[in-house]
Design an enzyme around this catalytic site. Structure first.
Site, mmCIF file in Angstrom:
data_model
loop_
_atom_site.group_PDB
_atom_site.id
_atom_site.type_symbol
_atom_site.label_atom_id
_atom_site.label_comp_id
_atom_site.label_asym_id
_atom_site.label_seq_id
_atom_site.Cartn_x
_atom_site.Cartn_y
_atom_site.Cartn_z
ATOM 1 C CE LYS A 2 -4.126 1.709 2.413
ATOM 2 N NZ LYS A 2 -5.047 1.451 3.545
ATOM 3 C CD GLU A 37 -19.044 -3.112 8.638
ATOM 4 O OE1 GLU A 37 -18.266 -2.272 8.175
ATOM 5 O OE2 GLU A 37 -19.231 -4.241 8.106
ATOM 6 N NE ARG A 77 -21.607 -4.424 4.469
ATOM 7 C CZ ARG A 77 -20.482 -4.902 3.956
ATOM 8 N NH1 ARG A 77 -19.324 -4.427 4.342
ATOM 9 N NH2 ARG A 77 -20.513 -5.860 3.061
#
Length: 619
Positions: free
Chosen positions: A246, A343, A371
């Site tokens: 990254k 979640e 969600r």
């Protein structure tokens, strides 16, 4: 002409020489850094997939072959290679290039997801569709990050792919050891063992019945292309394990151990230089501070509450810093839990903690609570578990686009029995609401606040049964009751000023705790000629609808007007501009209220104000 300028579509990539490909990677990274730091956006994830994206588009023939991206924030390079490199000056700007895949932009953008862990299920369904149609000459490719594998839906998709050994889906695992933050849990440990070569025996993917290829260096174009071609020829579901970094190629991002420049804010515009011989500019007016950032206010207050309340624990889903839990985690590491991009697990785990005598604070972006609605309803509320949900980025978030606007929460909250919801209007009421929320022990609570800064505190002129009165009309004037929800207080006060200038009596009240609808608010509404509610939630089923229903249930004949966000998926743009376009301005609210009162004997005042406040006027 740079190499990237010669690429008008993926077909232009296949004839490039190795030296031209190296130049292309440099051009892409330079363009990413230049434009994304100017407009704001997701920089680190895109820098890490430059070679991987090039390899995908050289091996597969998009759009015939379907390349889909989980989460979607790492698709800037994909956009460049599919003819949109020249549009990056408009990235995340109103009317410009979206920061996520957009089907309206290009036939190469297959799906528009920005919630993680979904792409394998998309790929499973699309591959089934092709099989049912007898189509066998189109590849289905799903690119998913290791961070997204912490979400359960990713494994539901992999589980179904493994049950169909003849279903040709290439799952590209982009392993950079992190989502926003470092990847957590047993998945991370297993991938680390695969990366290092310490793992002996089949991988977990092979144990499930999937083919596994890798790991391969995700920055080695030749190796990537060879591996992807091999995987596509296997004729069944295969996981290609690519190792990427990254922030690759941008030194500040490579050295950033916090989030590797996951997302950057827009670069401030350079001041204009005066022309030769021009007079010096007049001194600028003093700038009134905009106030602290909402997230920072929550962060500091939660840490302070954690010192006084030994039973407080904090839970996040892979977003410790963005949701404001860093300070709490530094002070109380044993009472802080990052569950990864999960979640649903976060909410039910919080219910378990509550059953065990703790008071969990679950910090999420408002859009991501969608969600876990079932878990909030049946795992928390059904058990009357004392869990506090803190929702950042509630309402209109703006430049991240349709999937990130947190404009659904107040509507969903109306469905949850026993849930108490607070909407603070400023920093002071956020601190107050958080303390009140974690003090509740007989059921769940939630508080929500928007993205950005709080603005100055707005003091109450009076209180009524726990509600804050922000403006009170004369004792004999009962024309309009304006009900302000959270950060809409400033807009409501502006509307009240405009109406008062023309002789209307206006009371502005901030209930602070808006769900369930306070009895005192209903009683107050019945004393007025009109009740108008203002919120930055979707109009369908929001706070305004709940207040109108409560008035009707009480037998009130008081007419109501609700102001909120249109019930549609909103294009990306500045929060301020979206609110204006939604009619959430003091000017428009005053105009609509005047029209609603038009049946009374105030014709002169009404016509005068309506003429001066035309439809569509700005603030």
């Amino acid at each position: 002409m740079t190499t990237i300028e010669t690429v008008q579509g993926p077909e232009n990539l296949r004839g490039l020489t190795p030296s031209q490909l190296r130049a292309l990677t440099r051009d892409i990274r330079r363009l990413l850094v230049d434009e994304v730091t100017r407009t704001g956006g997701h920089l680190g994830p895109c820098l890490g997939v430059v070679e991987l994206t090039i390899a995908l588009h050289r091996v597969f023939e998009s759009p015939k072959d379907r390349i889909m991206w989980d989460t979607g924030h790492q698709t800037y390079v994909h956009k460049m290679l599919t003819g949109r490199a020249g549009d990056f000056k408009s990235l995340r700007q109103p009317g410009g290039l979206s920061g996520y895949p957009s089907r309206a932009e290009s036939e190469h953008d297959v799906i528009e997801n920005s919630h993680a862990s979904t792409v394998v299920s998309y790929a499973d369904g699309l591959a089934k569709a092709y099989a049912l149609q007898g189509v066998d000459d189109r590849a289905v490719v799903a690119v998913i990050g290791d961070g997204a594998l912490t979400g359960g839906m990713a494994w539901e998709g992999l589980n179904n792919l493994a049950a169909a050994p003849d279903r040709p889906v290439v799952v590209v695992l982009n392993d950079n050891t992190r989502s926003y933050a470092p990847t957590v849990g047993g998945i991370a440990a297993h991938l680390a063992a695969l990366r290092s070569g310490e793992h002996r025996g089949p991988s977990m993917f092979e144990n499930m019945g999937l083919s596994y290829v890798g790991p391969v260096d995700g920055h080695d174009l030749a190796a990537l292309e060879e591996t992807l071609r091999h995987a596509s020829g296997l004729g069944g579901p295969v996981v290609v394990h690519c190792l990427t970094e990254k922030g690759r190629g941008h030194e500040p991002a490579e050295q950033d151990e916090a989030d590797r420049f996951h997302a950057v804010r827009p670069r401030p515009a350079a001041p204009e230089l005066p022309q030769a011989g021009a007079l010096p500019a007049a001194p600028a007016s003093p700038v009134v501070p905009a106030g602290p950032v909402w997230t920072d206010v929550f962060s500091t207050e939660l840490a302070e509450l954690g010192t006084r309340r030994q039973d407080l624990v904090a839970i996040t889903a892979a977003m410790l810093a963005p949701t404001g839990l860093t300070e709490f985690a530094e002070r109380f590491p044993d009472r802080t839990f990052d569950v990864g991009i999960a979640e649903q697990h976060a909410v039910t785990s919080a219910a378990g903690l509550a059953l065990g005598g703790w008071h969990p604070v679950v910090a999420l972006y408002a859009t991501f609570l969608n969600r876990a609605f079932d878990q909030m309803l049946l795992d928390v509320a059904l058990h009357r578990a004392p869990v506090t949900f803190v929702l950042d980025r509630a309402g209109v978030t703006g430049d991240d686009g349709a999937s990130h606007n947190g404009m659904w929460d107040l509507s969903l909250f109306q469905l949850v029995p026993g849930l108490r919801v607070a909407a603070p209007r400023d920093a002071a009421t956020l601190r107050r609401a958080l303390g009140e929320a974690v003090a509740v022990q007989d059921g769940p609570t939630a508080l929500r606040f928007p993205k950005g800064t709080t603005g100055p505190d707005i003091p109450a002129v009076d209180t009524l049964a726990g509600m804050d009165v922000l403006r009170r009309a004369g004792s004999r004037s009962r024309d309009v009751l304006l009900v302000s929800v959270g950060p809409m207080a400033g807009i409501c006060l502006e509307a009240a000023d405009r109406l008062a200038e023309h002789g209307f009596g206006v009371t502005v009240v901030d209930p602070r705790w808006i769900t369930p609808v306070p009895t005192a608010l209903v009683e107050l509404g019945m004393q007025h000629d009109l009740v108008a509610t203002v919120e930055d939630n979707g109009l369908a089923g929001g706070s305004g609808a709940a207040i109108a229903r409560a008035l009707a249930d009480a037998g009130a004949r008081t007419p109501t007007r609700t102001f909120g966000v249109p019930q549609r998926f909103l294009d990306h743009g500045r929060r301020e501009d979206i609110l204006v376009a939604s009619g959430l301005t003091g000017r428009n609210i005053a105009r609509v209220v005047v029209e609603a009162l038009a049946g009374r004997e105030d014709t002169v005042r009404i016509e005068e104000l309506a003429a001066r406040e035309p439809v569509g006027a700005d603030r």
